[in-house]
Design a protein around this motif. Structure first.
Motif, mmCIF file in Angstrom:
data_model
loop_
_atom_site.group_PDB
_atom_site.id
_atom_site.type_symbol
_atom_site.label_atom_id
_atom_site.label_comp_id
_atom_site.label_asym_id
_atom_site.label_seq_id
_atom_site.Cartn_x
_atom_site.Cartn_y
_atom_site.Cartn_z
ATOM 1 N N ARG A 31 4.858 -3.995 -8.415
ATOM 2 C CA ARG A 31 5.152 -5.425 -8.274
ATOM 3 C C ARG A 31 4.285 -6.258 -9.213
ATOM 4 N N GLU A 32 3.039 -5.859 -9.408
ATOM 5 C CA GLU A 32 2.175 -6.583 -10.341
ATOM 6 C C GLU A 32 2.672 -6.422 -11.780
ATOM 7 N N ALA A 33 3.161 -5.234 -12.109
ATOM 8 C CA ALA A 33 3.685 -5.012 -13.459
ATOM 9 C C ALA A 33 4.868 -5.932 -13.738
ATOM 10 N N VAL A 34 5.672 -6.188 -12.711
ATOM 11 C CA VAL A 34 6.831 -7.064 -12.879
ATOM 12 C C VAL A 34 6.414 -8.535 -12.878
ATOM 13 N N VAL A 81 1.116 6.086 -7.306
ATOM 14 C CA VAL A 81 1.256 4.687 -7.712
ATOM 15 C C VAL A 81 1.812 3.892 -6.534
ATOM 16 N N PRO A 82 1.049 2.942 -5.986
ATOM 17 C CA PRO A 82 1.537 2.155 -4.855
ATOM 18 C C PRO A 82 2.485 1.055 -5.305
ATOM 19 N N ALA A 83 3.221 0.517 -4.353
ATOM 20 C CA ALA A 83 4.173 -0.555 -4.653
ATOM 21 C C ALA A 83 3.477 -1.766 -5.252
ATOM 22 N N ARG A 84 2.225 -1.992 -4.857
ATOM 23 C CA ARG A 84 1.486 -3.140 -5.376
ATOM 24 C C ARG A 84 1.435 -3.123 -6.907
ATOM 25 N N ASP A 87 0.805 -1.219 0.000
ATOM 26 C CA ASP A 87 0.000 0.000 0.000
ATOM 27 C C ASP A 87 0.842 1.276 0.000
ATOM 28 N N THR A 88 2.150 1.150 0.118
ATOM 29 C CA THR A 88 3.012 2.333 0.162
ATOM 30 C C THR A 88 3.074 3.008 -1.203
#
Length: 484
Positions: free
Chosen positions: A408-411, A402-405, A393-394
């Motif tokens: 990470r999902e893009a990667v 744009v949160p870290a989620r 959620d950061t």
């Protein structure tokens, strides 16, 4: 070649001998030395007053009685400022934010460098400066490693806290936790306590053991050791505690930060479970070193080098020349190393542009300070597991929220393998700051390695009003008449 005092031809042609971009330590030293060697110089700077970030000082209307008390090395700045103000060969152009540079052809008077700058939001605020050579002294900006709560009011950068104090004579809070990694933390904390703030802790992610591998380098830089000792002595007198191998992993509060959670780190900067401690505060000054600002040169295809801390800097030769003909660089654009190094490299670059031999003193200073800078960068390089304190959620990109989620999902799900692809899929880095705040974090979360990442090559190095882009280049800022 320098313009002779009896040859005001440069003024008639509207072409400076040298355009210096940036009026910090490196730019000021370069402009001063170039003028002393007879060159007509344009000193362009986005700021309204000379000094850059390092020599930032209060506005005259604030009535600061002793601004030098907030600075280290103020006397050198005062001398440079006085000489430049008195020089008929230097045109200081404040409020000129250079957004594009068109490379010239050395030796071809018909094809000089063209530097395009914005002076404000209006359609007529575009300016173009012509010069036979250009020197990049744009300095650096702070590296940001996000954590939960870092967007709360009261959380500022370490450099930002110093800027508030130096330029506005205000503190970001009364009880300030200073955190991150690098020698800037000691300087920031020292300034804050001297101004009356309470600093309950300096939270340093590195262990300082890296300096033990460079004892000869430390011995060759006694001035740096004395500077660090002075900061340390002041902090001891104020009872400031240093927490090594630790990091702020979360900031707490609603309308403003009220406390932080500090955790111990292992050698890879992964938080150690069970080591968390809470510290009450009303402000946090945090920073993880600096990143050279090289966008203008990157667009021109200049070669770069990656430092021990992952930061990308311009590659220069022994005379401060970049790989682009006619373009020199000095100071933090060549790698972060402090004001003394920037001053020396500014002089060396100016002498090279003028075709003069190097000064022995400046060469020696550069050698010692560059060695110290490399040691410092290695000692404070971010560990690979710092991303472990970043929750899904950061917000990583503050401008585009744009949160870290999403990164990470893009990667993991969309196959993004580098920061540029992540940016295209999530908009991380497409906001007002153009990735200066989130760029290093996005690069790490993208799995691309490094703590900074190479700057994108883009035609505009800063936001420019559309009206100025549409405006034809009609007028060129010309050098005034040279001395009789």
């Amino acid at each position: 070649m320098p313009t002779s005092k009896s040859e005001p031809g440069a003024g008639r042609a509207g072409v400076y001998d040298l355009a210096v971009i940036g009026a910090g330590p490196a730019g000021l030293a370069a402009a001063d030395s170039a003028a002393a060697l007879g060159l007509r110089v344009a000193l362009l700077d986005a700021g309204s007053r000379p000094g850059g970030q390092y020599y930032r000082h209060p506005a005259p209307e604030l009535g600061a009685a002793r601004p030098e008390k907030l600075h280290h090395g103020w006397a050198a700045f005062a001398r440079l400022r006085a000489r430049l103000a008195a020089s008929p060969l230097v045109d200081h152009l404040p409020g000129h934010h250079v957004w594009a540079a068109e490379a010239g052809v050395p030796g071809d008077e018909r094809r000089p460098w063209r530097l395009h700058a914005t002076r404000g939001p209006g359609a007529g605020d575009r300016a173009t400066v012509l010069a036979r050579a250009a020197l990049l002294a744009t300095g650096a900006y702070e590296r940001h490693l996000p954590f939960p709560g870092w967007t709360l009011p009261g959380v500022v950068t370490a450099g930002g806290a110093q800027a508030m104090l130096k330029s506005s004579l205000v503190l970001p809070g009364r009880r300030i936790v200073v955190a991150g990694s690098g020698p800037l933390l000691l300087a920031a904390a020292s300034s804050l306590v001297a101004a009356g703030a309470e600093v309950p802790a300096i939270v340093e992610a590195a262990s300082y053991l890296g300096y033990a591998r460079g004892l000869p380098v430390l011995a060759g830089n006694p001035g740096k050791l004395a500077e660090g000792a002075a900061h340390g002595a002041r902090l001891l007198r104020h009872g400031v505690r240093l927490r090594r191998s630790s990091a702020v992993v979360e900031a707490h509060g609603t309308d403003r930060v009220t406390a932080v959670t500090v955790a111990r780190l292992d050698a890879r900067w992964k938080p150690v479970p069970g080591s968390e401690r809470r510290i009450a505060c009303d402000a946090v000054a945090i920073g993880h070193g600096l990143v050279p600002q090289i966008e203008l040169a990157a667009e021109l295809g200049a070669e770069t080098v990656t430092g021990p801390d992952g930061a990308v800097a311009l590659k220069v030769d022994a005379r401060q020349r970049t790989s682009v003909p006619g373009l020199w660089a000095a100071g933090e654009t060549c790698g972060v190393g402090g004001a003394d190094l920037a001053l020396a490299e500014g002089v060396l670059a100016a002498r090279a542009v003028a075709g003069r031999p190097d000064g022995g003193r400046e060469v020696a200073v550069r050698r010692r300070r560059r060695a110290f800078a490399a040691l410092m960068a290695a000692a404070h390089a971010p560990g690979p597991d710092w991303t472990g304190w970043v929750t899904d959620d950061t917000d990583v990109c503050r401008c585009e929220e744009v949160p870290a989620r999403e990164i990470r999902e893009a990667v993991a799900e969309l196959g993004a393998g580098d920061a540029r692809t992540v940016k295209l899929l999530t908009r991380a880095g497409m906001g007002w700051c153009q990735g200066r705040m989130c760029g290093p974090a996005v690069a790490c979360l993208s799995g691309g390695g490094g703590a900074a990442g190479r700057p994108d090559s883009r035609p505009l190095s800063c936001p420019v009003p559309l009206a100025q882009l549409a405006e034809p280049v009609r007028s060129v800022e010309q050098p005034g008449p040279g001395p009789d």
